[in-house]
Write a protein that holds these residues in place. Structure first.
Motif: not given
Length: 157
Positions: A12-16, A19-20, A25-26
């Motif tokens: 879950n930390r990796c997913v977050e 995402g961040l 980057t965007v």
């Protein structure tokens, strides 16, 4: 033989974190676009239409729509301004009068080349800030990430 269990908290930390990082980057890329492109008097969409035509030669509205992943009505509206300002011309195809193709004018060619040079200079600056010897590594990682994002987007369609 047992399969190691996934540590759900780490996952879950990796997913977050991913995402961040993607969001950051965007945002940074959007800011770059605005700053690098607006000095030339174009919106991001106008810029990318000019660059696509510079790279590929004359394109139909459908082809531009597909390449930019925008609706035909949106492309038409953006192109109206580029035609009005004499950066593009619209031509009907000889073999099918229903199809309209967009081509750069001399003024459009000059503008597109300036835009391409400005963007290239920016990315040269970005690369100069990468640790020596790591450019290929970064490119590979970005390609992996892009492929994953594209696959995830296709699943959502």
């Amino acid at each position: 033989m047992t399969t190691p269990s996934i540590d759900i908290d780490k996952y879950n930390r990796c997913v977050e974190d991913i995402g961040l990082l993607l969001q950051r980057t965007v945002r940074i890329c959007q800011l770059f676009e605005r700053e690098q492109i607006k000095v030339h008097g174009f919106t991001s969409s106008q810029c990318y239409i000019l660059l696509e035509i510079l790279k590929n030669g004359p394109l139909t509205i459908n082809e531009i729509s597909t390449k930019m992943n925008l609706e035909i009505s949106t492309i038409t509206r953006i192109m109206d301004n580029l035609v009005r300002d004499q950066f593009l011309v619209r031509n009907r195809l000889l073999h099918d009068k229903r199809v309209v193709e967009a081509a750069l004018t001399d003024k459009g060619l000059l503008a597109a080349n300036k835009l391409r040079a400005s963007i290239s200079d920016y990315y040269k600056n970005v690369i100069s800030h990468l640790p020596p010897g790591h450019v290929r590594e970064v490119m590979s990682a970005v390609e992996l990430l892009l492929t994953a994002v594209e696959q995830a987007n296709r699943q959502g369609e």
